[in-house]
Motif scaffolding. Structure first.
Motif, PDB file in Angstrom:
ATOM      1  N   ILE A 155       5.414  19.186   1.319  1.00 49.23           N
ATOM      2  CA  ILE A 155       5.173  18.068   2.241  1.00 49.23           C
ATOM      3  C   ILE A 155       3.670  17.875   2.419  1.00 49.23           C
ATOM      4  N   ASP A 156       2.916  18.987   2.508  1.00 46.47           N
ATOM      5  CA  ASP A 156       1.454  18.896   2.586  1.00 46.47           C
ATOM      6  C   ASP A 156       0.877  18.282   1.318  1.00 46.47           C
ATOM      7  N   GLY A 157       1.444  18.641   0.155  1.00 43.46           N
ATOM      8  CA  GLY A 157       0.977  18.096  -1.111  1.00 43.46           C
ATOM      9  C   GLY A 157       1.159  16.594  -1.196  1.00 43.46           C
ATOM     10  N   CYS A 158       2.247  16.091  -0.594  1.00 42.03           N
ATOM     11  CA  CYS A 158       2.462  14.641  -0.570  1.00 42.03           C
ATOM     12  C   CYS A 158       1.390  13.950   0.265  1.00 42.03           C
ATOM     13  N   LEU A 159       0.956  14.598   1.348  1.00 41.97           N
ATOM     14  CA  LEU A 159      -0.132  14.043   2.160  1.00 41.97           C
ATOM     15  C   LEU A 159      -1.436  14.071   1.377  1.00 41.97           C
ATOM     16  N   THR A 160      -1.712  15.172   0.686  1.00 41.60           N
ATOM     17  CA  THR A 160      -2.934  15.289  -0.105  1.00 41.60           C
ATOM     18  C   THR A 160      -2.961  14.238  -1.214  1.00 41.60           C
ATOM     19  N   GLY A 161      -1.789  13.895  -1.769  1.00 38.67           N
ATOM     20  CA  GLY A 161      -1.705  12.878  -2.808  1.00 38.67           C
ATOM     21  C   GLY A 161      -2.147  11.498  -2.341  1.00 38.67           C
ATOM     22  N   THR A 162      -2.159  11.276  -1.037  1.00 36.95           N
ATOM     23  CA  THR A 162      -2.629   9.994  -0.500  1.00 36.95           C
ATOM     24  C   THR A 162      -4.143   9.967  -0.310  1.00 36.95           C
ATOM     25  N   ALA A 189       0.831  -1.209   0.000  1.00 37.45           N
ATOM     26  CA  ALA A 189       0.000   0.000   0.000  1.00 37.45           C
ATOM     27  C   ALA A 189       0.867   1.262   0.000  1.00 37.45           C
ATOM     28  N   PRO A 190       1.774   1.409  -0.974  1.00 36.96           N
ATOM     29  CA  PRO A 190       2.622   2.602  -0.975  1.00 36.96           C
ATOM     30  C   PRO A 190       1.837   3.884  -1.231  1.00 36.96           C
ATOM     31  N   ASP A 191       0.646   3.758  -1.839  1.00 33.14           N
ATOM     32  CA  ASP A 191      -0.162   4.940  -2.130  1.00 33.14           C
ATOM     33  C   ASP A 191      -0.726   5.587  -0.871  1.00 33.14           C
ATOM     34  N   LEU A 192      -0.616   4.931   0.276  1.00 28.55           N
ATOM     35  CA  LEU A 192      -1.094   5.492   1.539  1.00 28.55           C
ATOM     36  C   LEU A 192       0.004   6.234   2.308  1.00 28.55           C
ATOM     37  N   ASN A 193       1.233   6.197   1.799  1.00 30.71           N
ATOM     38  CA  ASN A 193       2.360   6.793   2.509  1.00 30.71           C
ATOM     39  C   ASN A 193       2.837   8.056   1.795  1.00 30.71           C
ATOM     40  N   PRO A 194       2.705   9.234   2.434  1.00 28.91           N
ATOM     41  CA  PRO A 194       3.133  10.468   1.774  1.00 28.91           C
ATOM     42  C   PRO A 194       4.634  10.564   1.517  1.00 28.91           C
TER      43      PRO A 194
END
Length: 195
Positions: A181-188, A134-139
């Protein structure tokens, strides 16, 4: 309990290995002239990085990382040991100044008795495992993507020091940009409001 209920930092961890072979990315060139990047030879030297993407409502997002450099000696460990993760988490706790809810994958160095004992003895640390594959869940995966599409892309590294400098510069640039860093969280699919 949630991280917000504990007043804790929600911290995602992941690790990556970066080699001397540059990742390919798109680039611009004149019409009809294909850009070519010559690489002097393949090197087995790698840099292993463990990174923590840290989120807490009302606070700026943080990126904390540690690198482990391969010196070419085949007798030494090239990747992180559980003691390296222990030291990274202790440093993160000191830097963040609060409790941590850690979310990481099922890597074999996250599961030994030593790290489980360490986490059980710390009242400021709560650990949760991501589901397998589940790499898509990790920012932090987004952080690696930013590096591979940015400063590492299409770069022919001359030596391991050049790779280390480029990597360090790229990670520092991301550290100063909490919006990335916030964008990486939003990408999840998560947002700062839900953390």
């Amino acid at each position: 309990m949630t991280a917000a209920a504990l007043g804790a930092w929600l911290v995602f961890e992941d690790e990556a290995g970066i080699s001397m072979t540059p990742p390919k990315a798109r680039t611009w060139s004149r019409r009809g002239i294909t850009p070519v990047i010559r690489v002097r030879g393949r090197s087995r030297r790698r840099i292993s990085i463990a990174a923590l993407a840290c989120y807490r409502p009302g606070h700026r997002s943080r990126l904390i990382y540690r690198a482990r450099y391969d010196d070419g000696d085949r007798r030494r460990r090239k990747s992180f040991a559980w003691t390296d993760y222990r030291d990274l988490l202790t440093a993160a706790h000191q830097q963040l100044g609060g409790p941590i809810v850690l979310i990481w994958d099922n890597l074999n160095t996250h599961l030994p008795v030593g790290i489980r004992k360490f986490t059980a003895e710390r009242d400021w640390l709560h650990v949760y495992q991501l589901p397998p594959y589940a790499p898509d869940l990790n920012p932090v995966e987004g952080i690696w993507s930013l590096l591979r599409r940015g400063p590492l892309a299409n770069t022919a590294f001359t030596n391991p020091d050049h790779l280390a400098r480029t990597l360090r510069t790229g990670l520092r640039a991301i550290q100063y940009r909490s919006d990335l860093i916030d964008g990486c969280l939003t990408g999840t699919g998560l947002t700062r409001n839900t953390t």
